[in-house]
Design an enzyme around this catalytic site. Structure first.
Site, PDB file in Angstrom:
ATOM      1  N   CYS A  75     -47.317 121.823 -44.317  1.00 36.64           N
ATOM      2  CA  CYS A  75     -48.150 121.288 -45.391  1.00 36.64           C
ATOM      3  C   CYS A  75     -47.242 120.583 -46.393  1.00 36.64           C
ATOM      4  CB  CYS A  75     -48.930 122.408 -46.069  1.00 36.64           C
ATOM      5  SG  CYS A  75     -50.022 121.829 -47.384  1.00 36.64           S
ATOM      6  N   HIS A 157     -51.924 114.654 -36.335  1.00 36.50           N
ATOM      7  CA  HIS A 157     -52.718 113.723 -37.138  1.00 36.50           C
ATOM      8  C   HIS A 157     -53.280 112.620 -36.264  1.00 36.50           C
ATOM      9  CE1 HIS A 157     -51.511 115.225 -41.162  1.00 36.50           C
ATOM     10  NE2 HIS A 157     -50.435 115.610 -40.493  1.00 36.50           N
ATOM     11  N   GLU A 209     -58.919 117.287 -43.512  1.00 36.31           N
ATOM     12  CA  GLU A 209     -57.883 118.234 -43.100  1.00 36.31           C
ATOM     13  C   GLU A 209     -58.441 119.249 -42.115  1.00 36.31           C
ATOM     14  OE1 GLU A 209     -54.303 118.977 -46.117  1.00 36.31           O
ATOM     15  OE2 GLU A 209     -56.158 119.897 -46.765  1.00 36.31           O
ATOM     16  N   CYS A 218     -53.015 114.216 -48.785  1.00 39.48           N
ATOM     17  CA  CYS A 218     -52.365 114.980 -47.710  1.00 39.48           C
ATOM     18  C   CYS A 218     -50.949 114.454 -47.538  1.00 39.48           C
ATOM     19  CB  CYS A 218     -53.162 114.833 -46.419  1.00 39.48           C
ATOM     20  SG  CYS A 218     -52.472 115.718 -45.007  1.00 39.48           S
ATOM     21  N   GLY A 221     -50.102 113.889 -43.896  1.00 39.93           N
ATOM     22  CA  GLY A 221     -50.958 112.786 -43.496  1.00 39.93           C
ATOM     23  C   GLY A 221     -50.438 111.448 -43.980  1.00 39.93           C
TER      24      GLY A 221
END
Length: 293
Positions: A75, A157, A209, A218, A221
């Site tokens: 994360c 992703h 997410e 994100c 991301g």
């Protein structure tokens, strides 16, 4: 019955928000996480992060949980917020943070905290996909969005690139997000992005997410979108990813490592009453309340 205070920080990076707990005895189950993640009756968050240790500010180990109770591999924005806390406590300018499956180096900048997410993986079995496909053109077709690309940058992703005439909306993402997240092609699920190519250094993005749903930003991301645009759409190695609340800067280095820079912000801190046995027995159920103490 003996009660204790479970202390936490509520933080965010560009609106992507976290409940950060400094208690390595806290081992929440799914019911607990669902309870705490409720934005109307509890703390509310995209991810819950438990700091396991901080090794005198040099290295930090964390557990990460999505709002639905699942555990993501990494994360970027969560690492950024943890780095902010630890660097502030120990008055340092850098720290390495690890989850169970991914490690990132974080350092303070003049505008926020830079998180180096490492080198992306683009081979089909590294994503992972259930079967062999061209990861720059997946066999998924969504009307108005075309075929997406995918990448692994610590986690999976999937990105739909659209031109500036297409304006991604929350309704659109609520429609395609769950479908792509749980698509049979992805055995571990995937994060989903609609990325609108505005010009040669800026891309506007809307993100769904995995395990948390629609979110304001994100970190991993942004790195995924930036790297795919750099490799496939002739973007430079410095790209601005425009999320709902603000811009995240992405940098791709010569060795293909990808970093994202943005602020980390404190929303509030507080504590929740719980019984000691709830921590020890991995149960945290029933009545509770939060307070800014």
């Amino acid at each position: 019955m003996c009660y204790c205070k479970l202390k936490f920080f509520k933080m965010h990076s560009l609106g992507n928000d976290f409940m950060i707990v400094l208690n390595n005895n806290f081992l929440p189950n799914k019911k607990t996480i669902n309870l705490l993640a409720n934005r109307k009756t509890a703390v509310g968050f995209d991810q819950l992060i438990v700091i396991k240790n901080n090794d005198n500010g040099k290295h930090c180990l964390v557990d990460i949980y999505n709002a639905d109770g699942s555990q993501p591999e990494t994360c970027g924005n969560g690492f950024r917020c943890v780095a902010f806390l630890i660097m502030q406590k120990f008055q340092t300018n850098s720290i390495t943070i690890s989850s169970a499956m991914h490690t990132a180096f974080c350092k303070k900048t003049s505008t926020g905290i830079l998180v180096n997410m490492g080198q992306p993986k683009i081979l089909w079995h590294e994503i992972p996909l259930r079967e062999k496909h061209n990861t720059a053109k997946l066999p998924i077709k969504i009307k108005g969005l075309g075929q997406p690309m995918c990448i692994n940058i610590g986690n999976t992703h999937t990105v739909f690139f659209v031109d500036k005439n297409h304006k991604p909306t929350a309704n659109e993402m609520h429609h395609i997000g769950p479908y792509i997240e749980q698509h049979n092609l992805f055995p571990l699920g995937t994060n989903v992005h609609i990325a609108c190519t505005l010009d040669n250094d800026t891309i506007a993005a809307l993100t769904w997410e995995r395990g948390s749903g629609l979110t304001n930003a994100c970190g991993s991301g942004a790195c995924a979108i930036g790297y795919l645009a750099y490799k496939n759409l002739n973007y430079s190695n410095k790209i601005n990813i425009k999320f709902i609340n603000n811009i995240m800067n992405v940098l791709i280095s010569e060795d293909n490592t990808v970093s994202c820079n943005a602020p980390a912000s404190m929303s509030f801190f507080g504590s929740i009453d719980c019984t000691n046995d709830m921590l020890k027995s991995n149960r945290f159920e029933g009545s509770m309340y939060s307070s800014n103490t």
